[in-house]
Enzyme design. Sequence first.
Site, mmCIF file in Angstrom:
data_model
loop_
_atom_site.group_PDB
_atom_site.id
_atom_site.type_symbol
_atom_site.label_atom_id
_atom_site.label_comp_id
_atom_site.label_asym_id
_atom_site.label_seq_id
_atom_site.Cartn_x
_atom_site.Cartn_y
_atom_site.Cartn_z
ATOM 1 N N GLY A 198 0.813 -1.210 0.000
ATOM 2 C CA GLY A 198 0.000 0.000 0.000
ATOM 3 C C GLY A 198 0.843 1.254 0.000
ATOM 4 C CG ASP A 199 3.443 1.791 3.186
ATOM 5 O OD1 ASP A 199 2.375 2.313 3.553
ATOM 6 O OD2 ASP A 199 4.089 0.986 3.869
#
Length: 301
Positions: free
Chosen positions: A251-252
Amino acid sequence: MIYTVTFNPAIDYVVRIDHPMVVGAVNRAAGEDCVLGGKGINVSGVLQQLGCESVALGFVAGETGKWLERGLAAQGLQTDFVQMKQGMTRINVKIKADLETELNGAGPDIPEDARRAFEEKIDKLTEGDILVLAGSIPASLSQDTYEKILQRLQGRGVQTVVDATRDLLARVLPYHPFLIKPNNHELEELVGVKLNSDEEIAQAAGYLQKRGARNVLVSMAGNGALLRDENGAIHRIGCPKGKVINSVGAGDSMVAGFVAGYQKTHDYAYALRLGTACGSATAFSLGLARKEDIEALLETI
């Protein structure tokens, strides 16, 4: 300049055991690694692979904090952490055996003087800068810290990106963040409704826009992602084929790719493609996405 914030960074001590772990006995490791991280630091790491400069902000303490800073510098990352006199930057122990076991450190308490020093760094941001806020907030900071940061930056032309959950995310919406990135399950929690189709997800994203968000990027793991941009356009993308090895940091990585893609082209469709390639490249790797893997996947999307 892009700035990322990691309030409670960590050194992950990853231990691999090639036999079932026995509690209460001596277990010998087959190998070990140290991984320096935190959600904002992950974003900075992938931005570097994409050729985008960033500065990692946050708090560090003790010898472990100095070690973390040296390690990030050796990786070529710029940091501007607040150095605290008390406590130590946390170490998380990750045991990879027949069953995975984690023991996460608490991290140092953040005193008032350190908080003020951090605010002084935030006050230096100027028009055109991008600030990425990712993850949870330590117990020693007020849970409305994200809200206060966006309030502090209002009217200064700084674009903010927030990757958080529940109340942390809901509270920042009135300050019109440039981008928020809930996953589909987090989006359901925010709107209080089960979402069963792309149309329903797009409608829920529109609801968050009405509450203040400019762009809503909804990640859906192996089902790809959906972006509702600030112009009301809906962009839907699938996920490239590959074997998921480790989803930590995916996600990052998607946030990093989206920010880099938009900064380069001001094209939301391209930003979504690059974000998806970065998230998938991390998911298909043991560590964070590497430039060559991102470029290869981008060609397939």
